[in-house]
Motif scaffolding. Structure first.
Motif, short mmCIF file in Angstrom:
data_model
loop_
_atom_site.label_atom_id
_atom_site.label_comp_id
_atom_site.label_asym_id
_atom_site.label_seq_id
_atom_site.Cartn_x
_atom_site.Cartn_y
_atom_site.Cartn_z
N UNK A 1 0.81 -1.40 0.12
CA UNK A 1 0.13 0.33 -0.03
C UNK A 1 1.07 1.65 -0.33
N UNK A 2 2.23 0.83 0.12
CA UNK A 2 2.37 2.13 0.89
C UNK A 2 3.29 2.34 -1.02
N UNK A 3 3.16 1.75 -1.60
CA UNK A 3 3.73 2.36 -3.10
C UNK A 3 2.60 2.61 -3.76
N UNK A 4 1.46 3.10 -2.37
CA UNK A 4 0.00 3.06 -4.09
C UNK A 4 0.06 4.48 -3.93
N UNK A 5 -0.15 5.35 -4.75
CA UNK A 5 -1.03 6.77 -5.04
C UNK A 5 -1.65 6.77 -3.60
N UNK A 6 -2.37 8.14 -3.96
CA UNK A 6 -3.04 8.84 -2.40
C UNK A 6 -4.64 8.03 -3.04
N UNK A 7 -4.65 8.67 -4.41
CA UNK A 7 -5.84 7.98 -4.83
C UNK A 7 -6.73 6.37 -4.89
N UNK A 8 -5.03 6.41 -5.23
CA UNK A 8 -5.24 4.29 -5.05
C UNK A 8 -5.48 4.11 -3.71
N UNK A 9 -4.71 4.24 -2.14
CA UNK A 9 -4.98 3.63 -1.13
C UNK A 9 -6.42 4.43 -0.30
N UNK A 10 -7.09 5.23 -1.20
CA UNK A 10 -8.42 6.18 -0.85
C UNK A 10 -9.64 5.01 -1.83
N UNK A 11 -9.26 4.33 -3.33
CA UNK A 11 -9.86 3.21 -3.60
C UNK A 11 -10.00 2.23 -2.84
N UNK A 12 -8.90 1.74 -2.41
CA UNK A 12 -9.28 0.43 -1.29
C UNK A 12 -9.30 0.23 0.31
N UNK A 13 -9.37 1.74 0.52
CA UNK A 13 -10.34 1.53 1.98
C UNK A 13 -11.25 2.28 1.82
N UNK A 14 -11.84 2.77 0.63
CA UNK A 14 -13.15 2.43 0.12
C UNK A 14 -13.75 1.24 0.59
N UNK A 15 -13.57 0.97 -0.61
CA UNK A 15 -13.82 -0.83 -0.92
C UNK A 15 -13.59 -1.03 0.80
N UNK A 16 -12.92 -1.23 1.55
CA UNK A 16 -12.38 -2.27 2.85
C UNK A 16 -13.92 -1.29 3.33
N UNK A 17 -14.16 -0.32 3.12
CA UNK A 17 -15.32 -0.04 4.58
C UNK A 17 -16.88 -1.22 4.30
N UNK A 18 -16.61 -1.35 2.40
CA UNK A 18 -17.77 -1.89 2.35
C UNK A 18 -17.81 -3.27 2.69
N UNK A 19 -17.20 -3.91 2.71
CA UNK A 19 -16.78 -5.57 2.44
C UNK A 19 -17.54 -6.04 3.68
N UNK A 20 -17.95 -6.84 2.96
CA UNK A 20 -19.26 -7.58 4.10
C UNK A 20 -20.33 -7.07 4.13
N UNK A 21 -21.19 -5.73 2.56
CA UNK A 21 -21.97 -5.51 3.07
C UNK A 21 -22.49 -4.38 4.54
N UNK A 22 -22.12 -3.99 5.02
CA UNK A 22 -22.07 -3.68 6.59
C UNK A 22 -23.31 -2.72 6.04
N UNK A 23 -24.30 -2.19 7.61
CA UNK A 23 -25.82 -1.71 7.00
C UNK A 23 -24.98 -0.79 7.18
N UNK A 24 -23.96 0.37 7.51
CA UNK A 24 -23.85 1.42 7.81
C UNK A 24 -22.13 1.88 7.39
N UNK A 25 -22.30 2.68 6.43
CA UNK A 25 -21.06 3.24 5.74
C UNK A 25 -21.12 4.28 6.94
#
Ligand SMILES: Nc1ncnc2c1ncn2[C@@H]1O[C@H](COP(=O)(O)OP(=O)(O)OP(=O)(O)O)[C@@H](O)[C@H]1O
Length: 204
Positions: free
Chosen positions: A128-152
């Motif tokens: 992750x430390x070789x990714x750009x800020x935008x790439x890291x943001x995409x991964x982080x937002x994807x992480x928030x949606x993992x497993x379909x929580x009812x609230x983000x």
């Protein structure tokens, strides 16, 4: 789904917000709007349970914000460019979180799904430390949606994202109509993406 009763937070006796009452029904997309220092991140942190309220109460589906029961219901991307473990690949960052909640097989399945949704399958293989800020943001937002929580809870999710990446984000949220989403944003276009706006004044 999400409720604030007389909620307030102060730092060194200086209130950031106070007396906030709010009820957010399931499936609502709530935009937190306000200038720099209005308290958007502070409120998101109080809902996520990483910061406590100074006064009042915050609950997620009736459970106190920050309690284990509430945390299980909430996907979080606060400071989305900065919260990954830098030495791990994006993929392993995602798997790490998925495995806290799910079986190995189910974790692999939900990680593959968000990687495809966010178009990160390839660069999720490098640290992750070789990714750009935008790439890291995409991964982080994807992480928030993992497993379909009812609230983000998303803090300026589009800040580092280009137009195509922002489209991927909104498409992912659109695919989850029952999702309750609270997000902070300064982007004018995001006003058209929400059902409600909470305008937070900057206190001097
Ligand atoms: N840990 C802290 N200690 C002291 N003051 C803090 C702390 N965190 C936030 N604040 C203060 O709380 C206020 C609200 O900050 P916050 O980051 O919530 O605003 P924001 O609306 O998210 O701003 P921005 O749009 O710039 O991201 C600011 O005056 C900030 O200085």
């Amino acid at each position: 789904m999400l409720r604030l009763d007389s909620a307030g937070r102060a730092f060194r006796r200086r209130p950031v917000f106070s007396g906030l009452d709010l009820e957010v029904t399931p499936g609502t997309r709530l935009l937190l709007a306000g200038g720099n220092g209005a308290g958007k991140t502070t409120l998101l942190r109080c809902l996520a349970g990483t910061l406590s309220l100074s006064t009042g109460r915050a609950t997620i589906a009736g459970r106190p914000a920050g309690s284990p029961g509430a945390r299980r219901l909430v996907g979080v991307a606060l400071a989305p460019e900065q919260t990954l473990c830098g030495r791990l690949s994006g993929h392993d960052n995602l798997l790490l979180v998925a495995r806290m909640r799910l079986s190995t097989r189910e974790a692999a399945r939900v990680v593959a799904r968000v990687e495809e949704e966010f178009g990160i399958t390839d660069y999720a293989r490098v640290p992750a430390n070789q990714c750009s800020a935008g790439m890291r943001a995409r991964i982080s937002v994807a992480r928030a949606l993992l497993g379909d929580p009812p609230v983000v809870l998303l803090d300026e999710p589009g800040r580092s994202l280009d137009t195509a990446s922002r489209a991927l984000l909104w498409a992912a949220l659109d695919r989850r109509p029952g999702l309750t989403c609270v997000f902070a944003s300064h982007l004018a276009e995001d006003r058209t993406r929400c059902d409600r706006v909470l305008a937070m004044p900057v206190r001097r």
